[in-house]
Design a protein around this motif. Structure first.
Motif, PDB file in Angstrom:
ATOM      1  N   ILE A  21      83.007  92.011  39.894  1.00 44.73           N
ATOM      2  CA  ILE A  21      82.727  93.027  38.876  1.00 44.73           C
ATOM      3  C   ILE A  21      83.661  94.220  39.091  1.00 44.73           C
ATOM      4  CG2 ILE A  21      80.972  94.655  38.020  1.00 44.73           C
ATOM      5  CD1 ILE A  21      78.861  92.667  38.899  1.00 44.73           C
ATOM      6  N   THR A  22      84.057  94.866  38.014  1.00 43.75           N
ATOM      7  CA  THR A  22      84.844  96.091  38.112  1.00 43.75           C
ATOM      8  C   THR A  22      83.948  97.240  38.546  1.00 43.75           C
ATOM      9  OG1 THR A  22      86.278  95.311  36.335  1.00 43.75           O
ATOM     10  CG2 THR A  22      86.393  97.648  36.887  1.00 43.75           C
ATOM     11  N   PHE A  23      84.315  97.895  39.637  1.00 38.77           N
ATOM     12  CA  PHE A  23      83.594  99.064  40.143  1.00 38.77           C
ATOM     13  C   PHE A  23      84.420 100.315  39.874  1.00 38.77           C
ATOM     14  CE2 PHE A  23      80.484  97.574  43.711  1.00 38.77           C
ATOM     15  CZ  PHE A  23      80.012  96.552  42.910  1.00 38.77           C
ATOM     16  N   VAL A  24      83.759 101.376  39.414  1.00 45.39           N
ATOM     17  CA  VAL A  24      84.393 102.692  39.293  1.00 45.39           C
ATOM     18  C   VAL A  24      83.571 103.654  40.147  1.00 45.39           C
ATOM     19  CG1 VAL A  24      85.209 104.519  37.779  1.00 45.39           C
ATOM     20  CG2 VAL A  24      85.161 102.148  36.959  1.00 45.39           C
ATOM     21  N   PHE A  25      84.163 104.109  41.213  1.00 48.33           N
ATOM     22  CA  PHE A  25      83.479 104.864  42.258  1.00 48.33           C
ATOM     23  C   PHE A  25      83.963 106.308  42.230  1.00 48.33           C
ATOM     24  CE2 PHE A  25      82.929 106.233  46.679  1.00 48.33           C
ATOM     25  CZ  PHE A  25      81.705 105.699  47.040  1.00 48.33           C
ATOM     26  N   VAL A  26      83.034 107.254  42.232  1.00 45.89           N
ATOM     27  CA  VAL A  26      83.385 108.676  42.241  1.00 45.89           C
ATOM     28  C   VAL A  26      83.084 109.262  43.613  1.00 45.89           C
ATOM     29  CG1 VAL A  26      82.606 110.946  41.428  1.00 45.89           C
ATOM     30  CG2 VAL A  26      83.176 109.171  39.781  1.00 45.89           C
ATOM     31  N   THR A  27      84.046 109.998  44.161  1.00 50.20           N
ATOM     32  CA  THR A  27      83.829 110.652  45.449  1.00 50.20           C
ATOM     33  C   THR A  27      84.763 111.853  45.582  1.00 50.20           C
ATOM     34  OG1 THR A  27      83.747 110.310  47.860  1.00 50.20           O
ATOM     35  CG2 THR A  27      85.506 109.199  46.668  1.00 50.20           C
ATOM     36  N   HIS A  28      84.403 112.772  46.475  1.00 55.41           N
ATOM     37  CA  HIS A  28      85.312 113.853  46.855  1.00 55.41           C
ATOM     38  C   HIS A  28      85.830 113.630  48.262  1.00 55.41           C
ATOM     39  CE1 HIS A  28      81.304 115.109  48.306  1.00 55.41           C
ATOM     40  NE2 HIS A  28      81.982 115.545  49.333  1.00 55.41           N
ATOM     41  N   ASP A  29      85.460 112.489  48.876  1.00 55.56           N
ATOM     42  CA  ASP A  29      85.800 112.182  50.260  1.00 55.56           C
ATOM     43  C   ASP A  29      87.044 111.298  50.282  1.00 55.56           C
ATOM     44  OD1 ASP A  29      85.947 110.885  52.811  1.00 55.56           O
ATOM     45  OD2 ASP A  29      83.847 111.374  53.177  1.00 55.56           O
TER      46      ASP A  29
ATOM     47  N   LEU B 274      94.187 106.226  30.941  1.00 54.43           N
ATOM     48  CA  LEU B 274      93.988 105.346  32.090  1.00 54.43           C
ATOM     49  C   LEU B 274      93.649 103.949  31.604  1.00 54.43           C
ATOM     50  CD1 LEU B 274      90.685 104.766  32.513  1.00 54.43           C
ATOM     51  CD2 LEU B 274      90.740 107.057  33.471  1.00 54.43           C
ATOM     52  N   GLU B 275      93.913 102.983  32.443  1.00 52.35           N
ATOM     53  CA  GLU B 275      93.574 101.598  32.160  1.00 52.35           C
ATOM     54  C   GLU B 275      92.912 100.995  33.391  1.00 52.35           C
ATOM     55  OE1 GLU B 275      96.836  99.255  30.830  1.00 52.35           O
ATOM     56  OE2 GLU B 275      97.322 100.574  29.139  1.00 52.35           O
ATOM     57  N   LEU B 276      91.845 100.244  33.169  1.00 50.39           N
ATOM     58  CA  LEU B 276      91.152  99.543  34.244  1.00 50.39           C
ATOM     59  C   LEU B 276      91.209  98.049  33.978  1.00 50.39           C
ATOM     60  CD1 LEU B 276      87.875 101.687  34.657  1.00 50.39           C
ATOM     61  CD2 LEU B 276      90.149 102.090  35.640  1.00 50.39           C
ATOM     62  N   ASP B 277      91.582  97.285  34.989  1.00 51.50           N
ATOM     63  CA  ASP B 277      91.586  95.837  34.897  1.00 51.50           C
ATOM     64  C   ASP B 277      90.295  95.281  35.480  1.00 51.50           C
ATOM     65  OD1 ASP B 277      94.116  95.744  33.756  1.00 51.50           O
ATOM     66  OD2 ASP B 277      95.120  95.684  35.702  1.00 51.50           O
ATOM     67  N   SER B 278      89.875  94.132  35.004  1.00 51.21           N
ATOM     68  CA  SER B 278      88.627  93.538  35.463  1.00 51.21           C
ATOM     69  C   SER B 278      88.753  93.085  36.917  1.00 51.21           C
ATOM     70  CB  SER B 278      88.236  92.362  34.575  1.00 51.21           C
ATOM     71  OG  SER B 278      89.234  91.356  34.630  1.00 51.21           O
ATOM     72  N   GLY B 279      87.641  93.207  37.636  1.00 49.90           N
ATOM     73  CA  GLY B 279      87.571  92.694  38.998  1.00 49.90           C
ATOM     74  C   GLY B 279      88.207  93.565  40.052  1.00 49.90           C
ATOM     75  N   GLN B 280      88.464  94.835  39.756  1.00 53.09           N
ATOM     76  CA  GLN B 280      89.087  95.746  40.712  1.00 53.09           C
ATOM     77  C   GLN B 280      88.118  96.845  41.132  1.00 53.09           C
ATOM     78  OE1 GLN B 280      92.531  95.308  41.815  1.00 53.09           O
ATOM     79  NE2 GLN B 280      91.969  93.338  40.924  1.00 53.09           N
ATOM     80  N   PHE B 281      88.403  97.449  42.274  1.00 53.68           N
ATOM     81  CA  PHE B 281      87.613  98.575  42.774  1.00 53.68           C
ATOM     82  C   PHE B 281      88.438  99.844  42.578  1.00 53.68           C
ATOM     83  CE2 PHE B 281      83.954  99.543  45.688  1.00 53.68           C
ATOM     84  CZ  PHE B 281      84.112 100.915  45.686  1.00 53.68           C
ATOM     85  N   TYR B 282      88.006 100.678  41.610  1.00 49.54           N
ATOM     86  CA  TYR B 282      88.695 101.925  41.285  1.00 49.54           C
ATOM     87  C   TYR B 282      87.921 103.109  41.853  1.00 49.54           C
ATOM     88  CZ  TYR B 282      91.382  99.219  37.885  1.00 49.54           C
ATOM     89  OH  TYR B 282      92.205  98.301  37.301  1.00 49.54           O
ATOM     90  N   THR B 283      88.650 104.148  42.225  1.00 54.51           N
ATOM     91  CA  THR B 283      88.007 105.379  42.678  1.00 54.51           C
ATOM     92  C   THR B 283      88.585 106.574  41.937  1.00 54.51           C
ATOM     93  OG1 THR B 283      87.512 104.540  44.897  1.00 54.51           O
ATOM     94  CG2 THR B 283      87.616 106.915  44.644  1.00 54.51           C
ATOM     95  N   LEU B 284      87.682 107.424  41.442  1.00 53.06           N
ATOM     96  CA  LEU B 284      88.047 108.732  40.907  1.00 53.06           C
ATOM     97  C   LEU B 284      87.808 109.734  42.018  1.00 53.06           C
ATOM     98  CD1 LEU B 284      86.239 108.395  37.469  1.00 53.06           C
ATOM     99  CD2 LEU B 284      88.701 108.197  37.865  1.00 53.06           C
TER     100      LEU B 284
END
Length: 384
Positions: free
Chosen positions: A189-197, A28-38
């Motif tokens: 800021i880059t956010f990495v958010f975990v949820t099952h929803d 996986l790759e994450l770019d700066s300034g994005q909102f990612y969700t797992l």
């Protein structure tokens, strides 16, 4: 998704505990300034990825790369990341100010700068004036805001959020979803958010990684994930779906429930077995004569802004329909839909596996077995 500077990368990252594989060669790759969700069910590996980023775990193989440097062995305290947990993890013996000031004080910032930072962060999470409140005087939502402010006060390059809203009631979750998204955009800021929803993921994210069984099943924008699920698991996990077996007879022609239908997909071999998805909101009720499918209404329930209708065709396939008007139980009606409403999915494959197989087709000119027919489809493996 907007292309920005790459901040984090996983290259073939795997993690095992004994003989149990928790993550299986994650890229996986994450770019700066994005909102990612797992996004995924419990045990899918999403929180494990957060722990590998934060340094709580080390991979069994592969590389975790931050700002171009491999950080597999870098201690957690030296990583420019912070984590917000589901249970807040606040210090109960400290008031709000001291909780938020904890990180800056560890960095030995001047007290005047700390006071300015704390006030800035509390204003950002809409808790200005709460500096002297004790933690046990706060509601759950307020405690979560303090936890977010404390994490942001450390000026992380990457903020990890491990199901931070799951303990809150529905209305408060909706409010904090909006506020988190606003904070992320404001700070960049880059956010990495975990949820099952899945609803939460669709509402908040720039980019979603859908996980199951230690594998990224699909990644893409919320629209990509919802409108074009790649396999049975993703379609079932993201929203409501009608799923039936089918065969791609040729480009733009798919065969299911005994008929050929025009669609917008191409690139597969003739007579390749697939699964067909039709979302309930894409099906319209009409007369039997005008319907592409003819069904019998079995039951319905009122859902506020639509009726959820269950119908059955003559081959005993059940069809879920979302309609603005009620139907008559027991009546025969037609179902109609547009070619672009038909979504073609892979059988039992992640996005990466399927794409690799299609690329191999370019080098494999073996003709399709003429004994293949539109009525021969493999048994569906149920990921659930």
């Amino acid at each position: 998704m907007q292309v920005n500077e790459n901040i984090l990368e996983f290259k073939q990252v795997a993690l095992s505990f004994g003989e149990t594989e928790v993550l299986k060669n994650i890229d996986l790759e994450l770019d700066s300034g994005q909102f990612y969700t797992l996004l995924g069910p419990s045990g899918s590996g999403k929180s494990t990825i957060l722990k590998l980023i934060s340094g709580q775990l080390q991979p069994s193989s592969g590389q975790v790369i931050f700002d171009g440097k491999v950080i597999n062995d870098l201690p957690a305290e030296k990583r420019r990341v912070n984590t917000v947990f589901q249970n807040y993890s606040l210090f109960p013996n400290m008031n709000v100010f001291d909780n938020v000031a904890f990180g800056p004080r560890l960095k030995k910032m001047p007290e005047e700068a700390i006071e300015e930072k704390v006030k800035e962060m509390l204003a950002l999470v809409k808790l200005a004036g709460y500096e002297n409140r004790e933690i046990n005087e706060l509601s759950g939502g307020q405690q979560q805001r303090v936890a977010i402010a404390r994490a942001l006060a450390n000026d992380p390059e990457l903020l990890l959020l491990d199901e931070p809203l799951s303990a809150l009631d529905y209305k408060l979750r909706k409010v904090l979803q909006t506020e988190l998204r606003t904070i992320q955009r404001r700070l960049g800021i880059t956010f990495v958010f975990v949820t099952h929803d899945q609803e939460e993921a669709l509402a908040m994210s720039d980019w979603i990684f859908v996980m199951n069984d230690g594998v990224i099943q699909q990644q893409g924008t919320p629209e990509d994930i919802y409108d074009e699920p790649v396999n049975h698991f993703v379609a079932n996990f993201i929203g409501e779906s009608n799923i039936v077996p089918g065969v791609m007879k040729s480009d733009y022609v798919v065969h299911f429930v005994g008929k050929d239908f025009e669609n917008v997909d191409a690139g597969m071999r003739p007579n390749e077995a697939v699964e067909v998805v039709l979302r309930p909101e894409d099906l319209d009720l009409t007369t039997p004569e005008k319907g592409k499918l003819v069904v019998t209404i079995k039951n319905q329930s009122f859902r506020g802004d639509y009726y959820e209708i269950m119908a059955q065709d003559d081959d005993l396939n059940l069809w879920q329909v979302q309609a603005t008007n009620p139907a008559v139980i027991g009546s025969r009606v037609g179902l109609t839909f547009d070619p672009e409403d038909i979504h073609i999915m892979r059988y039992n494959e992640s996005e990466a596996e399927f794409d690799a197989r299609l690329e191999a087709y370019e080098d494999d000119e073996t003709p399709t077995d003429p004994s293949d027919s539109a009525d021969k489809v493999p048994e569906v493996f149920d990921h659930e």
